[in-house]
Scaffold this motif. Structure first.
Motif, mmCIF file in Angstrom:
data_model
loop_
_atom_site.group_PDB
_atom_site.id
_atom_site.type_symbol
_atom_site.label_atom_id
_atom_site.label_comp_id
_atom_site.label_asym_id
_atom_site.label_seq_id
_atom_site.Cartn_x
_atom_site.Cartn_y
_atom_site.Cartn_z
ATOM 1 N N ASN A 211 1.180 -1.641 0.022
ATOM 2 C CA ASN A 211 -0.244 0.555 0.296
ATOM 3 C C ASN A 211 0.379 1.587 0.432
ATOM 4 N N ILE A 212 1.503 1.806 -1.176
ATOM 5 C CA ILE A 212 2.535 2.879 -1.287
ATOM 6 C C ILE A 212 1.558 3.577 -1.762
ATOM 7 N N ASN A 213 2.347 3.986 -3.872
ATOM 8 C CA ASN A 213 1.741 4.489 -3.761
ATOM 9 C C ASN A 213 1.852 4.673 -5.571
ATOM 10 N N ARG A 214 1.117 5.446 -6.366
ATOM 11 C CA ARG A 214 1.377 4.735 -8.543
ATOM 12 C C ARG A 214 2.645 4.475 -8.331
ATOM 13 N N ASN A 215 2.985 5.524 -8.249
ATOM 14 C CA ASN A 215 4.541 6.093 -9.038
ATOM 15 C C ASN A 215 5.913 4.787 -8.892
ATOM 16 N N ILE A 216 5.294 4.625 -7.429
ATOM 17 C CA ILE A 216 6.646 3.351 -7.044
ATOM 18 C C ILE A 216 6.289 1.982 -7.036
ATOM 19 N N LEU A 217 5.095 1.129 -7.300
ATOM 20 C CA LEU A 217 3.910 0.475 -7.580
ATOM 21 C C LEU A 217 4.569 0.327 -9.009
ATOM 22 N N ILE A 218 4.184 1.552 -10.162
ATOM 23 C CA ILE A 218 4.289 1.007 -11.573
ATOM 24 C C ILE A 218 6.491 0.740 -11.823
ATOM 25 N N SER A 219 6.806 0.834 -10.824
ATOM 26 C CA SER A 219 8.520 0.711 -10.880
ATOM 27 C C SER A 219 9.197 -0.115 -9.961
ATOM 28 N N GLN A 220 8.355 -1.098 -9.252
ATOM 29 C CA GLN A 220 8.736 -2.065 -7.983
ATOM 30 C C GLN A 220 7.857 -3.167 -8.087
ATOM 31 N N ILE A 221 6.513 -3.017 -8.968
ATOM 32 C CA ILE A 221 6.508 -4.117 -9.235
ATOM 33 C C ILE A 221 6.877 -5.444 -9.513
ATOM 34 N N PRO A 222 7.684 -5.397 -11.028
ATOM 35 C CA PRO A 222 8.540 -6.140 -11.046
ATOM 36 C C PRO A 222 9.602 -6.821 -10.358
ATOM 37 N N ALA A 223 9.466 -6.083 -8.893
ATOM 38 C CA ALA A 223 11.122 -7.043 -8.468
ATOM 39 C C ALA A 223 9.840 -7.088 -6.554
ATOM 40 N N TYR A 224 8.406 -7.682 -6.622
ATOM 41 C CA TYR A 224 7.987 -7.480 -5.874
ATOM 42 C C TYR A 224 7.674 -9.223 -6.693
ATOM 43 N N VAL A 225 7.380 -9.682 -7.601
ATOM 44 C CA VAL A 225 7.373 -10.262 -8.342
ATOM 45 C C VAL A 225 8.110 -11.509 -8.102
ATOM 46 N N THR A 226 9.064 -11.428 -7.735
ATOM 47 C CA THR A 226 10.475 -11.901 -7.553
ATOM 48 C C THR A 226 10.531 -12.854 -6.400
ATOM 49 N N PHE A 227 9.236 -12.224 -5.488
ATOM 50 C CA PHE A 227 9.059 -12.819 -3.969
ATOM 51 C C PHE A 227 8.066 -13.741 -3.935
ATOM 52 N N LEU A 228 6.973 -13.945 -5.439
ATOM 53 C CA LEU A 228 6.019 -14.263 -5.412
ATOM 54 C C LEU A 228 6.436 -15.544 -5.470
ATOM 55 N N LYS A 229 5.209 -16.742 -4.737
ATOM 56 C CA LYS A 229 5.078 -18.262 -5.012
ATOM 57 C C LYS A 229 4.776 -18.732 -6.073
ATOM 58 N N PRO A 230 4.574 -19.681 -7.015
ATOM 59 C CA PRO A 230 3.262 -19.656 -8.202
ATOM 60 C C PRO A 230 2.126 -19.723 -7.538
ATOM 61 N N GLY A 231 1.273 -18.980 -7.915
ATOM 62 C CA GLY A 231 -0.357 -18.874 -7.505
ATOM 63 C C GLY A 231 -0.405 -17.900 -6.204
ATOM 64 N N GLY A 232 0.929 -17.532 -5.881
ATOM 65 C CA GLY A 232 0.860 -16.453 -4.391
ATOM 66 C C GLY A 232 0.279 -14.883 -4.768
ATOM 67 N N GLU A 233 -0.555 -14.243 -3.952
ATOM 68 C CA GLU A 233 -0.926 -13.354 -3.994
ATOM 69 C C GLU A 233 -0.455 -11.599 -3.809
ATOM 70 N N LEU A 234 -0.526 -10.910 -4.552
ATOM 71 C CA LEU A 234 -0.182 -9.400 -5.018
ATOM 72 C C LEU A 234 -1.415 -8.578 -4.260
ATOM 73 N N ILE A 235 -1.071 -7.820 -3.280
ATOM 74 C CA ILE A 235 -2.347 -6.770 -3.423
ATOM 75 C C ILE A 235 -1.788 -5.612 -3.125
ATOM 76 N N VAL A 236 -2.054 -4.122 -3.722
ATOM 77 C CA VAL A 236 -1.884 -2.994 -3.960
ATOM 78 C C VAL A 236 -2.608 -2.322 -3.993
ATOM 79 N N SER A 237 -1.954 -0.828 -4.082
ATOM 80 C CA SER A 237 -3.391 0.011 -3.264
ATOM 81 C C SER A 237 -2.370 1.504 -3.034
ATOM 82 N N GLY A 238 -3.164 2.208 -2.713
ATOM 83 C CA GLY A 238 -2.157 3.748 -3.070
ATOM 84 C C GLY A 238 -2.737 4.441 -3.828
#
Length: 275
Positions: A211-238
């Motif tokens: 729960n951050i903000n638009r610009n940081i999410l757009i920049s960092q979502i590719p990094a978040y995915v590297t921490f997700l297991k297959p079938g894992g879920e990402l919740i984003v807001s801000g």
């Protein structure tokens, strides 16, 4: 570390957009008032000229007045207690301070004492992420909380049955605050640290919260995915509803698929599933 308090007198229709504008300028805590808005920024990040220019741009569209005041760290709790009221999220979550009476009829009661940290459940983005959490199985799951703020999402994850929660923030006050709130809620499985996603020890998680903000999410979502297991879920807001398309585009480019969405007062929170 001291903070600058910006007190805004402005029409209620402009409060949300100004919160977004101020967040882009480094403000991290907000309190909506009858007159408008109070916003807080670390003194070292305070850019007087940029803030005044932004506010003057709105002066042609609505009546606006504002004042700045320095807030010492030791005075924050007093300032906050003047405005904080307990809230409930749906019929399941009750968020209160330690000086409020408990309510045993809620399955999940969370005690929060913010110290200049964003995330008390009052703001739409926080409450919507928590609503999404209620709809996701946490039992025996590992959770990563990006930009934890007060630790409220990490605490809820623990109460929902997660086994391990890793929470971090770039702000020292947020880290201190999260540690305090974790103790207030008798939670023992939240690991809290100061830092960023770039220096997060690499592990794989079932759920990532951001729960951050638009610009940081757009920049960092590719990094978040590297921490997700297959079938894992990402919740984003801000971010606002109008930003969903941009968020979804970057998410899809790294193998995420939108599976749920909430909107409230033009703010949005989205759940993505990995592969």
């Amino acid at each position: 570390m001291d903070y600058i308090e910006l007190t805004l007198q402005i029409d209620a229709d402009f409060v949300e957009i100004l919160m977004a504008e101020l967040a882009e300028l480094g403000f991290e805590s907000f309190v909506e008032t009858d007159e408008g808005l109070e916003a807080y920024v670390q003194e070292e990040l305070f850019n007087d000229l940029a803030i005044k220019q932004m506010l003057e741009n709105y002066a042609s569209r609505t009546a606006i007045s504002y004042q700045f005041k320095k807030i010492a760290r030791q005075n924050w709790n007093e300032e906050w207690e003047k405005n904080f009221q307990p809230i409930q999220i749906g019929e399941q979550i009750y968020v209160r301070a330690d000086f409020h009476e408990p309510k045993s009829d809620f399955p999940y009661e969370i005690i929060i004492t913010p110290k200049m940290s964003f995330g008390t459940g009052h703001h739409e983005t926080t409450s919507m992420v928590m609503e999404h959490q209620l709809g996701i199985e946490h039992t025996n799951k590992k959770v990563l909380d990006v930009g934890t703020g007060t630790g409220i999402l990490a605490v809820l994850a623990s109460k929902l049955g997660a086994t391990t929660i890793s929470a971090f923030d770039i702000d020292e006050w947020s880290v201190e605050n999260t540690i305090e709130n974790v103790k207030l809620n008798d939670v023992s499985n939240v690991i809290v640290r100061l830092g960023t996603i770039e220096d997060e020890p690499h592990d794989m998680y079932d759920i990532v919260l951001a729960n951050i903000n638009r610009n940081i999410l757009i920049s960092q979502i590719p990094a978040y995915v590297t921490f997700l297991k297959p079938g894992g879920e990402l919740i984003v807001s801000g971010f606002y509803e109008k930003d969903i398309a941009d968020i979804e585009t970057i998410a899809e480019s790294v193998g995420l698929k939108k599976v749920a969405q909430l909107s409230k007062n033009n703010w949005a929170a989205v759940v993505f599933k990995y592969r």
